[in-house]
Motif scaffolding. Structure first.
Motif, short mmCIF file in Angstrom:
data_model
loop_
_atom_site.label_atom_id
_atom_site.label_comp_id
_atom_site.label_asym_id
_atom_site.label_seq_id
_atom_site.Cartn_x
_atom_site.Cartn_y
_atom_site.Cartn_z
N GLU A 1 11.37 2.86 -1.26
CA GLU A 1 12.38 2.41 -2.22
C GLU A 1 12.04 2.81 -3.66
O GLU A 1 12.90 2.80 -4.52
CB GLU A 1 12.57 0.90 -2.10
CG GLU A 1 13.21 0.51 -0.78
CD GLU A 1 13.36 -0.98 -0.58
OE1 GLU A 1 13.10 -1.75 -1.54
OE2 GLU A 1 13.72 -1.39 0.54
N ASN B 1 11.36 -6.84 -3.12
CA ASN B 1 10.51 -7.05 -1.96
C ASN B 1 9.59 -8.25 -2.15
O ASN B 1 8.45 -8.28 -1.69
CB ASN B 1 9.71 -5.78 -1.68
CG ASN B 1 10.59 -4.67 -1.15
OD1 ASN B 1 10.96 -4.65 0.00
ND2 ASN B 1 10.97 -3.74 -2.04
N LYS C 1 7.91 0.19 2.88
CA LYS C 1 9.22 -0.10 2.30
C LYS C 1 9.19 0.10 0.78
O LYS C 1 10.10 0.69 0.18
CB LYS C 1 9.62 -1.54 2.65
CG LYS C 1 11.05 -1.94 2.33
CD LYS C 1 11.35 -3.29 2.99
CE LYS C 1 12.80 -3.71 2.78
NZ LYS C 1 13.08 -4.17 1.42
N TRP D 1 5.67 -3.56 4.76
CA TRP D 1 6.04 -3.88 3.38
C TRP D 1 5.61 -2.74 2.46
O TRP D 1 6.38 -2.32 1.58
CB TRP D 1 5.36 -5.18 2.95
CG TRP D 1 5.68 -5.61 1.54
CD1 TRP D 1 6.71 -6.41 1.14
CD2 TRP D 1 4.96 -5.25 0.36
NE1 TRP D 1 6.68 -6.58 -0.23
CE2 TRP D 1 5.62 -5.86 -0.73
CE3 TRP D 1 3.84 -4.46 0.10
CZ2 TRP D 1 5.18 -5.72 -2.05
CZ3 TRP D 1 3.40 -4.31 -1.20
CH2 TRP D 1 4.07 -4.93 -2.27
#
Length: 345
Positions: free
Chosen positions: A56, A263, A52, A49
């Motif tokens: 991003e 997210n 990510k 996570w």
């Protein structure tokens, strides 16, 4: 004021205007949790996570992960660390502070959970309907549960309800401890990191945890038997929260808030629930390798346990109803939401 001085001031202002937004949008988020880094959720959810989010955000968000309470304090302090801004994000159990988050306990009631992935999706829906006020002091990113918990006990273990009498068993939350008492055992509450030492020193005879956490804590080496339950719903589960400091979230520029938002939510809850389910398999394999007894109680025996556990559900409904909740509706909604994802209903 001379023309030269005015030009210098204007140039300085222009330069500052050009760099300030870039500086303002660089942010570091510190994530704090209670398990060792190799455990399934830290390894297969929290770290991916974080990666990510960093990707991003084009690197404008940096995420640092601190496992095993490296930033200080005990596991029950994690929620307040996020609330107070001591850290930016935490992964914790609301049940580590008994009675503080009564609504979450609907999912911790006896024989409520299916597998973690569907139950975690249902838990996000339940959070949106019932728990936004309970978690108003933080910014939730995901809520989830672990896979159905089971008994891990020294010696011959548990093959029928009567075998629970006199056992000292570690429980994670208030409702699970109430359940253990209703089933005839003596419950001993403690955060999961303290459990292996308590087992090794004989402070407890066994524990209730999902298979997933038995691997990093080497539970199969500390007990001799494992008792699970046949049927579509497990003995119990525990609720988890992955949440951010509210002020930190609010301070982000809109485009970085959008990265966090992308997210967060049901899909993240589903992801971490799936990690929990996948983490069960190594735990089972370790118990088999150790030569431990693994048993599943048949439906007729499970029905006896369910009957013994019903007073725990009734007591919770009465307790939260006195606090202004509609306890009966919450239980029925929790069951229906889980069935929606677990059974396709």
């Amino acid at each position: 004021m001379s023309r030269l001085k005015m030009l210098l001031i204007a140039a300085t202002a222009s330069l500052c205007a050009g760099i300030a937004p870039g500086l303002a949008q660089e942010v570091t988020l510190r994530v704090h949790h209670f398990l060792p880094a190799p455990a399934p959720v830290p390894k297969n959810f929290i770290t991916p996570w974080a990666e990510k989010v960093m990707k991003e955000s084009d690197g404008r968000i940096k995420v640092e992960v601190y496992p095993a309470m490296q930033l200080g304090g005990k596991p029950p302090a994690l929620f307040d660390q996020a609330r107070d801004g001591v850290v930016d994000i935490v992964w914790t159990l609301p049940g580590y502070t008994p009675g503080r988050f009564p609504g979450t306990e609907a999912f911790e009631l006896p024989f409520m959970p299916a597998k973690a992935e569907p139950t975690s999706q249902a838990f996000w829906d339940f959070y949106e309907k019932y728990l936004t006020d309970e978690f108003k002091d933080v910014h939730p990113i995901a809520v989830h549960v672990h896979g159905p918990g089971l008994l891990h006990v020294k010696g011959e273990g548990v093959s029928k309800l009567e075998d629970m009498k006199g056992l000292k068993l570690r429980g994670p939350t208030r409702q699970t401890n109430a359940l253990l008492g209703a089933l005839g055992a003596t419950s001993v509450g403690m955060p999961v990191p303290a459990m292996p030492e308590a087992l090794s020193k004989g402070v407890i005879d066994g524990t209730v945890v999902p298979w997933e956490v038995t691997t990093p804590l080497k539970v199969a080496e500390l007990v001799d038997s494992h008792t699970d339950f046949e049927g579509p719903r497990g003995l119990y589960t525990a609720a988890f929260l992955f949440a951010m400091n509210k002020a930190k979230y609010d301070s982000l520029p809109d485009d970085l808030k959008a990265v966090i938002d992308a997210n967060s939510g049901r899909e993240m809850s589903k992801w971490v629930g799936r990690v929990m389910d996948e983490g069960d398999q190594p735990g089972i394999a370790a118990a088999e390798k150790a030569g431990n007894t693994i048993r599943k109680l048949p439906p007729e025996e499970v029905a006896r346990w369910q009957a013994a556990a019903q007073p725990v559900i009734d007591a919770w409904i009465a307790e939260v109803t006195e606090k202004g909740y509609d306890g009966a509706a919450m239980v029925e909604d929790a069951k229906a939401m889980i069935a929606k994802y677990a059974d396709g209903n």
